[in-house]
Scaffold this active site. Structure first.
Site, mmCIF file in Angstrom:
data_model
loop_
_atom_site.group_PDB
_atom_site.id
_atom_site.type_symbol
_atom_site.label_atom_id
_atom_site.label_comp_id
_atom_site.label_asym_id
_atom_site.label_seq_id
_atom_site.Cartn_x
_atom_site.Cartn_y
_atom_site.Cartn_z
ATOM 1 N N ASP A 203 -88.351 -3.682 -57.083
ATOM 2 C CA ASP A 203 -88.545 -2.235 -57.219
ATOM 3 C C ASP A 203 -88.944 -1.682 -55.855
ATOM 4 O OD1 ASP A 203 -91.151 -2.973 -56.728
ATOM 5 O OD2 ASP A 203 -91.968 -2.146 -58.574
ATOM 6 N N ASP B 152 -92.066 0.659 -54.147
ATOM 7 C CA ASP B 152 -93.395 1.190 -54.431
ATOM 8 C C ASP B 152 -93.817 2.181 -53.345
ATOM 9 O OD1 ASP B 152 -94.045 -0.928 -56.588
ATOM 10 O OD2 ASP B 152 -93.563 -2.163 -54.843
ATOM 11 N N ASP C 27 -91.838 2.944 -58.328
ATOM 12 C CA ASP C 27 -93.211 3.249 -58.743
ATOM 13 C C ASP C 27 -93.835 4.219 -57.746
ATOM 14 O OD1 ASP C 27 -93.256 1.708 -60.978
ATOM 15 O OD2 ASP C 27 -94.709 0.240 -60.240
HETATM 16 P P1 DGT Z 1 -91.237 -7.053 -55.662
HETATM 17 O O1 DGT Z 1 -91.294 -5.623 -56.055
HETATM 18 O O2 DGT Z 1 -91.017 -7.956 -56.831
HETATM 19 O O3 DGT Z 1 -90.267 -7.316 -54.589
HETATM 20 O O4 DGT Z 1 -92.654 -7.491 -55.074
HETATM 21 P P2 DGT Z 1 -93.949 -6.623 -54.883
HETATM 22 O O5 DGT Z 1 -94.901 -7.434 -54.108
HETATM 23 O O6 DGT Z 1 -93.603 -5.271 -54.361
HETATM 24 O O7 DGT Z 1 -94.570 -6.537 -56.336
HETATM 25 P P3 DGT Z 1 -94.765 -5.277 -57.301
HETATM 26 O O8 DGT Z 1 -93.798 -4.212 -57.016
HETATM 27 O O9 DGT Z 1 -94.790 -5.804 -58.699
HETATM 28 O O10 DGT Z 1 -96.220 -4.764 -57.002
HETATM 29 C C1 DGT Z 1 -96.616 -4.338 -55.718
HETATM 30 C C2 DGT Z 1 -98.073 -4.485 -55.575
HETATM 31 O O11 DGT Z 1 -98.728 -3.467 -56.318
HETATM 32 C C3 DGT Z 1 -98.566 -5.799 -56.142
HETATM 33 O O12 DGT Z 1 -98.838 -6.677 -55.114
HETATM 34 C C4 DGT Z 1 -99.812 -5.476 -56.855
HETATM 35 C C5 DGT Z 1 -99.811 -4.006 -57.014
HETATM 36 N N1 DGT Z 1 -99.731 -3.587 -58.408
HETATM 37 C C6 DGT Z 1 -98.684 -3.629 -59.241
HETATM 38 N N2 DGT Z 1 -98.998 -3.120 -60.437
HETATM 39 C C7 DGT Z 1 -100.288 -2.735 -60.347
HETATM 40 C C8 DGT Z 1 -101.219 -2.122 -61.233
HETATM 41 O O13 DGT Z 1 -100.927 -1.816 -62.387
HETATM 42 N N3 DGT Z 1 -102.476 -1.880 -60.744
HETATM 43 C C9 DGT Z 1 -102.825 -2.201 -59.468
HETATM 44 N N4 DGT Z 1 -104.056 -1.947 -59.030
HETATM 45 N N5 DGT Z 1 -101.987 -2.760 -58.619
HETATM 46 C C10 DGT Z 1 -100.747 -3.032 -59.047
HETATM 47 MG MG MG Z 2 -92.431 -3.917 -55.474
#
Ligand code: DGT
Ligand code: MG
Length: 396
Positions: free
Chosen positions: A204, A206, A320
């Site tokens: 996704d 962010d 997001d």
């Molecule tokens: P991806 O999108 O799978 O390539 O990898 P990321 O690291 O972007 O993971 P993602 O998009 O699920 O989440 C980004 C960061 O945001 C993750 O390291 C933790 C944080 N995060 C996600 N959901 C929540 C939430 O509901 N509350 C809080 N405080 N942080 C969150």
């Molecule tokens: Mg992400």
């Protein structure tokens, strides 16, 4: 076969937030196997087991060289019996039989397909499987009632499950920036999540939105969403309101890691031409960047996977959006940059080693019974008694 006596014995600190973990991984076969087992545990709704495998994988990601023998791992933290067995299997046979058989199991495949639907978690997926639903086709045919998120998730399944490229993330960043500054001049948009850590693809995109004047960000999200909707950029959106300031005990010690910012879960409709052209000034003047961006944007997937389907001039992308007041921005930025394990380890470090509570809103010192203010991520690391780790080294 390397002589055990000659092999380097590794040493890494206990917590992932004490380590520098880049995207360069010398032990990908091992970490892929452990990550697969972590994913399976999470899909089975066994988070404790999932975290154990994630921690073990993170330790191996931080090693400066490939592991060649188990003895090199003696004394390393977070490597439990089960993880060591998996590692031994990979070192001896070249692959993990447990990871391989998991990958091929019908249950794992079904859980993965069903949770691939936006809005479907492990519990719902398991319930469907118990009722004989293992595929999207069976789900569609079953007549089960789906909520609005799941309906959108099913409709845009292929797009949502196709990796997002950095070029696509930048294109969406431009759209979000235009939306935000149209409804509130001076407001700022920051790309967070995996792309801020330097990842080239993500599941996704962010974004964190703020305004340099405290309070000006209030009520911003509905306006941004309306703007995006009026321009036809949204296939789905659900906005949750900020409840942090409204909670009864006021901005007292944050009770959980649950995020209480204004947040919008959405599925964007990204047009082909927007994906191809990154209109950011720096990419427009920089020929090299633009060339790379275009290559990414019109790379393999669209032409191949949609060849026999109706070709769409757009793709669906999970996005997001989070709005934070400037006073909490540093905490929000740190909390939304990830990786998920790095975040978890930061909170574990804060709690166990410093008697502090860290959230995406604040840092509370339980000994001094007060909040510790910060205007940058560097300050937060300093409060926590940790060496600063830049985003590109938070890929634990
Ligand atoms: P991806 O999108 O799978 O390539 O990898 P990321 O690291 O972007 O993971 P993602 O998009 O699920 O989440 C980004 C960061 O945001 C993750 O390291 C933790 C944080 N995060 C996600 N959901 C929540 C939430 O509901 N509350 C809080 N405080 N942080 C969150
Ligand atoms: Mg992400």
């Amino acid at each position: 076969q390397i002589n055990e006596a000659e092999a380097m014995v590794f040493s890494v600190p206990n917590y992932a937030c004490q380590r520098r973990t880049t995207l360069e991984n010398h032990n990908a076969v091992l970490t892929d196997a452990l990550s697969l087992l972590a994913e399976n545990a999470e899909l089975e709704d066994e988070d404790g087991r999932g975290v154990a495998f994630r921690r073990a994988a993170a330790v191996l990601k931080a090693l400066p060289k490939p592991v060649t023998s188990l003895t090199q791992l003696r004394g390393l933290p977070c490597l439990g019996e089960h993880s060591l067995r998996v590692i031994q299997d990979v070192l001896e046979t070249g692959s993990s039989s447990e990871a391989e058989s998991t990958k091929q199991s019908e249950r794992f495949k079904a859980l993965k397909v069903l949770t691939g639907i936006f809005g479907v978690g492990p519990k719902t997926a398991a319930w469907w499987i118990r009722h004989g639903i293992n595929t999207l086709h069976q789900l569609r045919a079953s007549g089960h009632t789906l909520n609005r998120a799941q309906q959108a998730g099913l409709e845009h399944y292929d797009g949502v499950n196709r990796p997002v490229t950095k070029a696509e993330a930048d294109a969406i960043g431009e759209i979000v920036e235009t939306a935000v500054t149209s409804v509130l001049p001076g407001a700022q948009v920051t790309l967070t999540g995996g792309f801020r850590r330097g990842k080239l693809t993500g599941h996704d995109v962010d974004f964190l939105i703020t305004h340099p004047e405290e309070g000006r960000e209030e009520g911003l999200m509905p306006k941004v969403v309306s703007w995006l909707e009026s321009q036809g950029f949204l296939l789905y959106q659900k906005t949750t309101r900020n409840s942090y300031l409204e909670s009864k005990d006021g901005p007292a010690r944050p009770a959980s890691n649950m995020d209480r910012f204004e947040r919008c879960f959405s599925i964007f409709k990204l047009a082909e031409d927007e994906r191809r052209e990154t209109k950011q000034p720096e990419t427009r003047t920089d020929g090299v960047t633009r060339l790379r961006a275009s290559e990414d944007a019109c790379g393999r997937q669209p032409a191949l996977s949609q060849a026999d389907e109706e070709p769409k001039p757009w793709r669906a992308v999970r996005v997001d959006l989070v709005v934070s007041p400037i006073s909490q921005f540093a905490f929000a930025l740190l909390g939304w940059t990830g990786s998920k394990l790095f975040e978890r380890e930061l909170r574990r470090w804060a709690g166990y080693e410093k008697t502090m509570s860290l959230s995406s809103h604040a840092l509370y010192d339980n000994k001094q019974s007060r909040y510790l203010k910060a205007t940058s991520e560097e300050e937060i690391f300093a409060h926590l008694g940790l060496e600063y780790v830049p985003p590109s080294e938070r890929n634990a």
